[in-house]
Scaffold this active site. Structure first.
Site, PDB file in Angstrom:
ATOM      1  N   GLU A  66       7.932  13.410   2.534  1.00  0.00           N
ATOM      2  CA  GLU A  66       6.497  13.626   2.885  1.00  0.00           C
ATOM      3  C   GLU A  66       5.273  12.707   2.242  1.00  0.00           C
ATOM      4  O   GLU A  66       4.462  12.807   2.828  1.00  0.00           O
ATOM      5  CB  GLU A  66       6.233  15.161   2.277  1.00  0.00           C
ATOM      6  CG  GLU A  66       7.099  16.056   2.703  1.00  0.00           C
ATOM      7  CD  GLU A  66       6.821  16.463   4.075  1.00  0.00           C
ATOM      8  OE1 GLU A  66       5.661  16.578   4.556  1.00  0.00           O
ATOM      9  OE2 GLU A  66       7.905  16.729   5.087  1.00  0.00           O
ATOM     10  N   SER A  71      26.288  25.708  39.613  1.00  0.00           N
ATOM     11  CA  SER A  71      25.735  25.800  41.118  1.00  0.00           C
ATOM     12  C   SER A  71      24.348  26.463  41.297  1.00  0.00           C
ATOM     13  O   SER A  71      23.785  26.251  42.299  1.00  0.00           O
ATOM     14  CB  SER A  71      26.894  26.462  41.949  1.00  0.00           C
ATOM     15  OG  SER A  71      27.092  27.624  41.508  1.00  0.00           O
TER      16      SER A  71
END
Length: 619
Positions: free
Chosen positions: A107, A372
């Protein structure tokens, strides 16, 4: 002689006038420069005198609030309630050194030496637009004030307070304040609550480097990086980022670094008994919180602001999703899992979201091969090149595409067209069409319909390298989330106008005033021309005819994805729409396996998924 003197006098006058002008210019420049430097310094000094930082205990008190989530009609959906014990204050010397190192490395690597902010980081953020430029001290200021708007005034306030607190307090005290009010995910604030929530252990010096890297990685976006939300692959990617920062910045060396492994097996599932939420409600909560975080409203901001979240979810549709999934799967094999998402085609509002009630895995937000049911996107790609859905196409039993051989039993009528191939469930005509168009055009059509470019930072519709589009594009092999599939089919339902699926409508304050509102956007998907995009979408719709009870017209595509080289199914889908709703239903399992229905038949999209889809759409 007199003329020469006059000329010399005139020259001297001009010199004097030039010097006077330059003096005036310099005075103005000095004034402007002084104002440019002095006014910000004066503003900074005034703010320094007037502004103060709240104590972490006061911030923690303000965080102990519930956040109501509402249905679209304003009725209560659920409440995000802080869990007991999640507000324990941890003194600096009780925070394990490994966790301190992991947080600082990730950080704010200059934290121990900077004056409250890192000018380099801020400059990089301004120049590149990457990162917020905020270190640990600034993040504490943001969290303690509850103001995270990206405005110049807020940034000035943040810098002033960061400078002031650094001059008034030790770095250890600042780190202690910061680490106790940040969220580590799952409704926790502070490292003790985070350690307990993910690893079920107290916070002490037995913490490993791997555990420290995991918890430090959660800070950036706790509702997104939780493996229960985005999966282990995403969480492991974030963990690896923190590990690399620890190595790069010299906290971990050699054998220690090599011994670090992602602690996925040790991470516990979220404890839901204290929130009294079912898993289906938990999935909704997590999706909403993740979306809010992306929109700039993390949980801490909602709590401190006493804010109320109004979702897009319809009360009746949500109840119908839950009951239809549960009722239809009741008699099927125990390994069956399901997810359902329903989207309003007009604005992308998610009206129903059910990720199943089988555990922490959210099946509506987890990617599965579409099989499909991907073919309508291939058809859309062909239609925008001028192809007609009634064009006669080959229907071979075998076809090679990008070096892979595909073999399917014949399924198309003797006079095979793209329309009849769609209705009969034939595969090779659409594989041949993908071959004719090329993989880039097929991928582009799906993206233009609404399939996002990335999922959790990983490119979609691509091989694992993130670049190559392989033969899998022709048979729907690339995993997609029901949420995204419903949103993309909604583009067909909306006549070719694309929107972005979303679960959050607006955020309100306690007086009912709107603090933030989702902005709808509608864009022609398949062509810049709205009429052309509508024609393509309507032609796709015409190949997917379906009827709901009462004679209501609808469009529906069912599909399967095969397990390996077998003809058996591992994923089955039913995706369809009316003008009012686009709904995707997925049925599969927790792992890749052959699935058979209760009567012994292989799972088919036209059976269980279609039954659920019709029951939901009818209700």
């Amino acid at each position: 002689m007199e003329s020469s003197t006059d000329e010399e006098s005139a020259v001297e006058d001009r010199r004097i006038e030039r010097r006077r002008r330059w003096r005036r210019v310099r005075r103005v420049a000095y004034c402007v420069g002084g104002a440019a430097v002095g006014l910000p310094l004066i503003a900074f000094w005034i703010a320094y005198l007037l502004l103060d930082v709240r104590s972490p205990q006061a911030v923690l008190d303000s965080l102990s609030k519930t956040v109501p989530l509402r249905y679209a009609d304003g009725g209560e959906l659920l409440r995000v309630v802080p869990e007991d014990g999640d507000r324990r204050f941890v003194p600096y010397d009780k925070v394990p050194e490994k966790l301190r190192a992991a947080i600082v490395a990730t950080e704010d690597p200059t934290f121990w030496d900077n004056a409250g902010f890192d000018p380099t980081g801020i400059g990089r953020a301004l120049l590149t637009g990457v990162g917020g430029g905020s270190g640990i001290t600034q993040q504490y200021i943001k969290k303690s004030t509850g103001d995270e708007d990206a405005t110049l005034g807020r940034k000035l306030q943040e810098l002033v307070l960061a400078t002031k607190i650094t001059q008034q307090q030790s770095k250890e005290r600042i780190f202690e304040s910061y680490v106790n009010i940040i969220s580590f995910g799952r409704g926790t604030f502070g490292p003790a609550a985070g350690m307990n929530a993910f690893f079920g252990r107290p916070l002490d010096d037995t913490m490993t480097w791997s555990e420290a890297a995991f918890l430090a990685g959660m800070i950036q976006s706790p509702s997104v990086h939780d493996p229960a939300v985005s999966g282990d692959a995403h969480s492991a990617k974030r963990w690896a980022y923190v590990r690399d920062k620890l190595v790069e910045r010299g906290y971990v060396h050699g054998a220690e670094a090599a011994a670090m492994t992602y602690p996925g097996a040790d991470i516990r599932p979220p404890g839901q008994t204290r929130e009294r939420l079912g898993y289906d409600e938990y999935h909704v909560k997590q999706q909403v919180l993740a979306e809010l975080e992306r929109d700039g409203f993390p949980l801490s901001r909602l709590q401190q602001g006493n804010l109320i979240v109004q979702t897009t979810l319809d009360r009746g549709a949500q109840a119908a999703a839950r009951s239809t999934l549960h009722d239809r799967l009741r008699g099927e094999p125990k390994e069956f899992r399901g997810g359902l998402v329903s989207v309003d085609p007009v604005n992308g509002a998610v009206r129903a979201y059910d990720g199943g009630d089988n555990g922490v895995r959210d099946y509506a937000g987890t990617a599965h091969p579409l099989g499909s049911a991907f073919y309508p996107f291939t058809l859309a790609g062909a239609l925008r090149t001028g192809t007609s859905p009634d064009e006669r196409v080959p229907s071979p039993e075998k076809i090679n595409f990008l070096g892979e051989d595909f073999a399917y039993p014949p399924g198309c009528p003797q006079s095979c067209t793209l329309r009849t191939a769609m209705s009969s469930g034939a595969d090779t005509p659409y594989i041949a069409l993908a071959k004719r168009l090329g993989p880039d055009a097929v991928s582009a059509a799906a993206r233009d319909a609404g399939i996002p470019a990335t999922m959790d930072g990983t490119p979609t519709l691509r091989e694992k390298d993130g670049y190559l589009i392989g033969s899998g594009i022709a048979v729907g092999r690339y995993p997609l989330r029901p949420l995204d599939v419903a949103g993309a089919y909604a583009t067909f339902a909306a006549g070719g106008m694309r929107t972005t699926p979303h679960l959050v409508d607006k955020i309100l304050d306690q007086d009912g005033d709107v603090v933030w509102q989702h902005e709808d956007s509608r864009t022609p998907a398949f062509s810049p021309d709205e009429g052309t995009s509508r024609r393509i979408a309507d032609q796709v719709t015409a190949t997917l005819p379906a009827t709901l009870p009462g004679g209501r017209a609808a469009a529906l595509r069912t599909g399967e994805f095969q397990h390996g080289s077998s003809e058996d199914t591992q994923d089955a889908w039913a995706v369809g729409y009316t003008r009012r709703l686009a709904t995707a239903v997925w049925i599969g399992s927790d792992d890749e396996r052959r699935l058979f229905e209760a009567d012994g038949r292989r799972l088919a999209g036209s059976d269980v998924p279609a039954d659920i889809w019709r029951a939901f759409m009818s209700r």
